[in-house]
Design an enzyme around this catalytic site. Structure first.
Site, PDB file in Angstrom:
ATOM      1  N   GLU A 142       0.764  -1.050   0.121  1.00 58.25           N
ATOM      2  CA  GLU A 142       0.094  -0.053   0.133  1.00 58.25           C
ATOM      3  C   GLU A 142       0.680   1.144  -0.073  1.00 58.25           C
ATOM      4  OE1 GLU A 142      -2.966   2.486   2.783  1.00 58.25           O
ATOM      5  OE2 GLU A 142      -2.148   0.549   3.778  1.00 58.25           O
ATOM      6  N   ASP A 177      -5.603   2.743  -1.243  1.00 60.09           N
ATOM      7  CA  ASP A 177      -6.212   3.731  -0.111  1.00 60.09           C
ATOM      8  C   ASP A 177      -6.464   5.061  -0.687  1.00 60.09           C
ATOM      9  OD1 ASP A 177      -6.367   5.584   2.073  1.00 60.09           O
ATOM     10  OD2 ASP A 177      -5.879   4.043   3.257  1.00 60.09           O
ATOM     11  N   GLN A 203      -9.342   1.241   0.673  1.00 52.37           N
ATOM     12  CA  GLN A 203      -9.518   1.727   2.020  1.00 52.37           C
ATOM     13  C   GLN A 203     -10.013   3.199   1.488  1.00 52.37           C
ATOM     14  OE1 GLN A 203      -5.856   1.062   3.756  1.00 52.37           O
ATOM     15  NE2 GLN A 203      -6.869  -0.587   5.268  1.00 52.37           N
ATOM     16  N   GLU A 239     -11.240   3.317   7.079  1.00 53.18           N
ATOM     17  CA  GLU A 239      -9.937   3.545   7.702  1.00 53.18           C
ATOM     18  C   GLU A 239      -9.843   5.008   8.194  1.00 53.18           C
ATOM     19  OE1 GLU A 239      -5.478   1.746   7.962  1.00 53.18           O
ATOM     20  OE2 GLU A 239      -5.830   3.119   6.012  1.00 53.18           O
TER      21      GLU A 239
END
Length: 255
Positions: A142, A177, A203, A239
């Site tokens: 990530e 993300d 995310q 998140e």
């Protein structure tokens, strides 16, 4: 709408960690994720997951000494033995909780040259992908933005894509993300489309303050439409840090 997973390292912090599984279930979630489970006995985690009936979408490998600023071990050429041991530790927790996906944190580059950090990261990812594959697990990497995590080696989505192409492992993919990507690159919708073949987990959080996705500079309803249109059927991890109480801030899920 996508399927949402609650990140209980940030959400439901009104409860003790092992109680957050049940709290997430009671709030309507069918899956959770978290940063690190390693402060808790394997048996306790197993029981909390079993009692809640939840799926585990993802969690991270051990990061090293988090309190002293370490953010993973995988790009550090002096931590190979420790990294390999951390893979086995994470596998034990994955087997106990039923998780099928683990995120390998790259770590801070510090004074390590970019070339050495990249080659070390790739070497450790090869080991992890093989070891996790043997255990029936998927691995993600990530990109994390440099504002929240200064010095983190993997902050570029393009670099992550290049590394995954070189790794060429069937059980490795991208953890995209949206919050981190927006801060570093912008152009979220086109980037989702471009990188969707690599994406294994998504995310979200509001930008710039990392609260609920109903505020900030991103049009999340449009992002969710794009995710659906691209055929992504995995979990989307929430998140974010709730502005106030977690449950009180969940109204965006029904919009």
């Amino acid at each position: 709408m996508p399927r949402f997973s609650a990140n209980i390292s940030m959400m439901f912090d009104e409860h003790r960690f092992l109680e957050r599984f049940a709290a997430a279930r009671d709030a309507g979630f069918e899956a959770v994720e978290f940063m690190f489970p390693y402060a808790y006995p394997v048996a306790s985690l197993r029981q909390a997951v079993q009692d809640s009936g939840l799926s585990i979408s993802v969690f991270n490998l051990p990061p090293g000494d988090w309190e002293r600023g370490e953010r993973g071990l995988a790009c550090d050429p002096g931590r190979g033995t420790e990294f390999r041991a951390s893979v086995d530790t994470a596998i034990r927790y994955a087997e106990a909780t039923g998780a099928k996906r683990l995120h390998v944190m790259a770590g801070n580059r510090g004074k390590i040259s970019f070339g050495v950090a990249r080659s070390t990261f790739l070497e450790n990812l090869r080991f992890a992908a093989d070891r996790l594959g043997e255990a029936g697990l998927e691995m993600t990497i990530e990109p994390i933005n440099q504002r929240d995590m200064p010095g983190y080696f993997l902050s570029s989505t393009e670099l992550a894509a290049d590394i995954l192409a070189e790794l060429d492992s069937t059980n490795a993919g991208l953890q995209f993300d949206v919050y981190h990507h927006q801060i570093m690159h912008g152009d979220v919708l086109h980037s989702l489309e471009r990188h969707m073949p690599l994406i294994r987990h998504i995310q979200i959080a509001g930008v710039p303050d990392r609260h609920e996705p109903d505020e900030g500079e991103l049009n999340y309803p449009r992002v969710f439409q794009k995710i659906d249109a691209l055929g992504y059927d995995g979990w989307v991890g929430c998140e974010y840090r709730p502005r106030a109480g977690t449950t009180a801030g969940l109204g965006w899920m029904g919009d």
